[in-house]
Design a protein around this motif. Structure first.
Motif, mmCIF file in Angstrom:
data_model
loop_
_atom_site.group_PDB
_atom_site.id
_atom_site.type_symbol
_atom_site.label_atom_id
_atom_site.label_comp_id
_atom_site.label_asym_id
_atom_site.label_seq_id
_atom_site.Cartn_x
_atom_site.Cartn_y
_atom_site.Cartn_z
ATOM 1 N N ARG A 129 0.805 -1.218 0.000
ATOM 2 C CA ARG A 129 0.000 0.000 0.000
ATOM 3 C C ARG A 129 0.838 1.269 0.000
ATOM 4 N NH1 ARG A 129 -4.308 0.570 2.941
ATOM 5 N NH2 ARG A 129 -4.238 2.631 1.962
ATOM 6 N N THR A 130 2.141 1.143 0.140
ATOM 7 C CA THR A 130 2.992 2.327 0.278
ATOM 8 C C THR A 130 3.757 2.604 -1.018
ATOM 9 O OG1 THR A 130 4.795 0.975 1.160
ATOM 10 C CG2 THR A 130 3.290 1.968 2.743
ATOM 11 N N GLU A 131 4.011 3.887 -1.265
ATOM 12 C CA GLU A 131 4.754 4.297 -2.448
ATOM 13 C C GLU A 131 6.168 4.765 -2.115
ATOM 14 O OE1 GLU A 131 2.411 7.239 -4.383
ATOM 15 O OE2 GLU A 131 0.750 5.873 -4.835
ATOM 16 N N ASP A 132 6.380 5.219 -0.899
ATOM 17 C CA ASP A 132 7.709 5.662 -0.498
ATOM 18 C C ASP A 132 8.653 4.460 -0.434
ATOM 19 O OD1 ASP A 132 9.528 7.769 0.834
ATOM 20 O OD2 ASP A 132 9.516 6.093 2.267
ATOM 21 N N ALA A 133 9.815 4.584 -1.078
ATOM 22 C CA ALA A 133 10.729 3.448 -1.194
ATOM 23 C C ALA A 133 11.254 3.002 0.164
ATOM 24 C CB ALA A 133 11.890 3.819 -2.121
ATOM 25 N N ALA A 134 11.642 3.964 1.014
ATOM 26 C CA ALA A 134 12.191 3.604 2.324
ATOM 27 C C ALA A 134 11.142 2.911 3.197
ATOM 28 C CB ALA A 134 12.724 4.848 3.031
ATOM 29 N N THR A 135 9.910 3.442 3.153
ATOM 30 C CA THR A 135 8.834 2.828 3.941
ATOM 31 C C THR A 135 8.529 1.429 3.444
ATOM 32 O OG1 THR A 135 7.875 5.024 4.307
ATOM 33 C CG2 THR A 135 6.465 3.116 4.739
ATOM 34 N N ARG A 136 8.457 1.301 2.126
ATOM 35 C CA ARG A 136 8.152 -0.005 1.551
ATOM 36 C C ARG A 136 9.236 -1.024 1.910
ATOM 37 N NH1 ARG A 136 4.816 -0.839 -3.486
ATOM 38 N NH2 ARG A 136 4.869 -3.081 -3.856
ATOM 39 N N LYS A 137 10.484 -0.570 1.865
ATOM 40 C CA LYS A 137 11.586 -1.473 2.199
ATOM 41 C C LYS A 137 11.502 -1.915 3.654
ATOM 42 C CE LYS A 137 16.611 -1.902 2.338
ATOM 43 N NZ LYS A 137 16.590 -2.456 3.692
ATOM 44 N N LEU A 138 11.250 -0.958 4.569
ATOM 45 C CA LEU A 138 11.182 -1.313 5.981
ATOM 46 C C LEU A 138 10.027 -2.269 6.248
ATOM 47 C CD1 LEU A 138 12.039 -1.093 8.912
ATOM 48 C CD2 LEU A 138 10.651 0.970 9.113
ATOM 49 N N LEU A 139 8.855 -1.986 5.690
ATOM 50 C CA LEU A 139 7.708 -2.874 5.913
ATOM 51 C C LEU A 139 7.969 -4.257 5.338
ATOM 52 C CD1 LEU A 139 4.764 -0.403 5.196
ATOM 53 C CD2 LEU A 139 5.567 -1.209 7.416
ATOM 54 N N GLY A 140 8.620 -4.300 4.163
ATOM 55 C CA GLY A 140 8.972 -5.596 3.597
ATOM 56 C C GLY A 140 9.970 -6.343 4.460
ATOM 57 N N ASP A 141 10.945 -5.609 5.008
ATOM 58 C CA ASP A 141 11.916 -6.237 5.901
ATOM 59 C C ASP A 141 11.241 -6.763 7.167
ATOM 60 O OD1 ASP A 141 13.907 -5.659 4.111
ATOM 61 O OD2 ASP A 141 14.645 -3.885 5.195
ATOM 62 N N LEU A 142 10.276 -5.986 7.681
ATOM 63 C CA LEU A 142 9.567 -6.436 8.888
ATOM 64 C C LEU A 142 8.703 -7.653 8.598
ATOM 65 C CD1 LEU A 142 8.568 -3.015 10.485
ATOM 66 C CD2 LEU A 142 10.242 -4.656 11.333
ATOM 67 N N ALA A 143 8.088 -7.700 7.400
ATOM 68 C CA ALA A 143 7.313 -8.882 7.025
ATOM 69 C C ALA A 143 8.204 -10.111 7.000
ATOM 70 C CB ALA A 143 6.657 -8.670 5.657
ATOM 71 N N ALA A 144 9.402 -9.949 6.415
ATOM 72 C CA ALA A 144 10.339 -11.068 6.386
ATOM 73 C C ALA A 144 10.798 -11.444 7.793
ATOM 74 C CB ALA A 144 11.541 -10.713 5.507
ATOM 75 N N ALA A 145 10.992 -10.427 8.646
ATOM 76 C CA ALA A 145 11.425 -10.688 10.022
ATOM 77 C C ALA A 145 10.360 -11.452 10.795
ATOM 78 C CB ALA A 145 11.753 -9.375 10.723
ATOM 79 N N GLU A 146 9.094 -11.046 10.617
ATOM 80 C CA GLU A 146 8.010 -11.747 11.314
ATOM 81 C C GLU A 146 7.896 -13.183 10.807
ATOM 82 O OE1 GLU A 146 6.662 -10.582 13.826
ATOM 83 O OE2 GLU A 146 6.860 -8.412 13.712
ATOM 84 N N GLN A 147 8.161 -13.374 9.509
ATOM 85 C CA GLN A 147 8.099 -14.722 8.945
ATOM 86 C C GLN A 147 9.198 -15.601 9.546
ATOM 87 O OE1 GLN A 147 8.319 -14.861 4.650
ATOM 88 N NE2 GLN A 147 6.880 -16.564 4.584
ATOM 89 N N ARG A 148 10.320 -14.957 9.861
ATOM 90 C CA ARG A 148 11.422 -15.709 10.476
ATOM 91 C C ARG A 148 11.211 -15.918 11.972
ATOM 92 N NH1 ARG A 148 14.518 -12.009 7.433
ATOM 93 N NH2 ARG A 148 15.017 -10.875 9.365
ATOM 94 N N HIS A 149 10.228 -15.245 12.534
ATOM 95 C CA HIS A 149 10.046 -15.335 13.984
ATOM 96 C C HIS A 149 9.659 -16.735 14.446
ATOM 97 C CE1 HIS A 149 9.697 -11.033 15.785
ATOM 98 N NE2 HIS A 149 10.878 -11.301 15.284
ATOM 99 N N GLU A 150 8.989 -17.476 13.603
ATOM 100 C CA GLU A 150 8.671 -18.849 13.991
ATOM 101 C C GLU A 150 9.958 -19.641 14.165
ATOM 102 O OE1 GLU A 150 5.905 -22.638 12.599
ATOM 103 O OE2 GLU A 150 5.893 -20.765 11.465
ATOM 104 N N ALA A 151 10.896 -19.416 13.226
ATOM 105 C CA ALA A 151 12.200 -20.054 13.370
ATOM 106 C C ALA A 151 12.929 -19.492 14.585
ATOM 107 C CB ALA A 151 13.027 -19.846 12.112
ATOM 108 N N LEU A 152 12.774 -18.179 14.834
ATOM 109 C CA LEU A 152 13.395 -17.565 16.008
ATOM 110 C C LEU A 152 12.839 -18.177 17.289
ATOM 111 C CD1 LEU A 152 15.073 -15.396 17.472
ATOM 112 C CD2 LEU A 152 13.118 -13.857 17.219
ATOM 113 N N ALA A 153 11.524 -18.363 17.321
ATOM 114 C CA ALA A 153 10.913 -18.979 18.507
ATOM 115 C C ALA A 153 11.473 -20.378 18.716
ATOM 116 C CB ALA A 153 9.397 -19.019 18.354
ATOM 117 N N GLY A 154 11.630 -21.109 17.608
ATOM 118 C CA GLY A 154 12.225 -22.435 17.717
ATOM 119 C C GLY A 154 13.655 -22.365 18.223
ATOM 120 N N HIS A 155 14.413 -21.368 17.732
ATOM 121 C CA HIS A 155 15.800 -21.201 18.176
ATOM 122 C C HIS A 155 15.851 -20.829 19.657
ATOM 123 C CE1 HIS A 155 19.967 -19.868 18.379
ATOM 124 N NE2 HIS A 155 19.548 -18.686 18.803
#
Length: 327
Positions: A129-155
């Protein structure tokens, strides 16, 4: 009331600006960190290693919030509007930690996995939903981070729950389950199955009437269930003994007591006396062996002692009822 029920006072997620999406993300990360710390506080006494795991997950949410605030300041300044999940229609909701109690290990771990999955979907959708490149990058990075959180919880689980620590927490949880549910339920099942044998079969052989026998069995089972339930609640508040909620123990004891008696009372709804009696005796046999199995499985009672205590005792009570009924 209707506005709250149907969401009339909420904004659609699709109507939020980029500024509002960032504000919502900030408040969501803050809430998630608070929930994880509440989990840690609730588990600290009985499960200290799992509590440490949730403290680390809360710290991870704090880092996400800091990144979001830094980006927000660069784009929109110092004033962050107060936008929370409950203000947005169709946005995922969090269950407060007090609704998840008692905080069993599997319960909170499953809840944490669901929280991370929902957060990942939010960030992925917000990034689109965002057009600003920096915002889009951060939100995408956070989406990837949350996706890794299941692995983090396992770790984190491996880090904090390895070896003796993990086994100790499993033993603690199993012990609590036994004290709160198995012991009271077993006591109720034994009382309901054994103590009602004499009045039910005495009534059966004395009257030869299946309906009258069923009424006696129903009264004996329900009366014993109510009595045992209230006795369990009044006997121990669970604070010093650690046996858990007296209400849970009372309900478990009362229900299992009633079921134990009803098991061999219900066959007397069959009009034919000998058919009903044969089925009732077969059910008694199964009930007594089930009690012996539970004693062996959860209470670590040797089979020989469990069989002697339960099966032989039940047989003697049954014989007493039959003899009295035929007197």
């Amino acid at each position: 009331m209707f506005n709250r029920l149907f969401g009339f006072n909420r904004r659609a997620f699709s109507s939020l600006s980029e500024q509002e999406i960032l504000a919502l993300a900030i408040s969501s990360e803050e809430d998630d960190a608070r929930i994880y710390r509440a989990y840690a506080d609730g588990l600290a006494d009985d499960y200290p290693h799992t509590a440490a795991m949730f403290e680390e997950m809360a710290a991870e949410e704090d880092r996400h919030r800091a990144w979001l605030i830094e980006l927000y300041r660069k784009r929109f300044g110092e004033r962050i509007p107060l936008i929370r999940r409950e203000h947005v229609r169709g946005y995922y909701q969090r269950r407060p930690d007090w609704l998840v109690r008692p905080l069993g290990l599997e319960n909170v771990r499953a809840q944490a996995a669901l929280m991370e999955e929902e957060a990942q979907r939010f960030y992925a959708h917000a990034a689109q939903r965002t057009e600003d490149a920096a915002t889009r990058k951060l939100l995408g990075d956070l989406a990837a981070a949350e996706q890794r959180h299941e692995a983090l919880a396992g770790h984190l689980a491996e880090k904090h729950l390895e070896g003796d620590a993990g086994r100790q927490e499993e033993r603690t949880e199993r012990r609590q389950f036994i004290l709160t549910y198995v012991q009271p339920g077993l006591a109720g099942l034994m009382d309901g199955s054994v103590s009602t044998l004499a009045p039910i079969f005495a009534a059966a052989f004395a009257t030869g009437d299946t309906w009258q026998t069923f009424l006696v069995g129903l009264a004996a089972s329900l009366g014993a269930g109510i009595s045992m339930g209230f006795t369990e609640v009044a006997s121990d508040d669970g604070v010093i003994s650690g046996r858990g909620s007296p209400l849970k123990r009372g309900l478990t004891t009362g229900i299992m007591t009633a079921l134990g008696g009803l098991g061999h009372a219900l066959p007397y709804l069959i009009p034919d006396f000998w058919t009903a009696t044969t089925i009732a005796i077969a059910i008694v046999f199964l009930e007594l062996w089930a009690i012996a199995f539970i004693q062996n499985r959860y209470m670590e009672t040797p089979w020989s002692r469990a069989i002697f205590q339960v099966v032989l005792g039940g047989a003697l009570v049954f014989a007493a009822g039959m003899l009295i009924g035929n007197a």
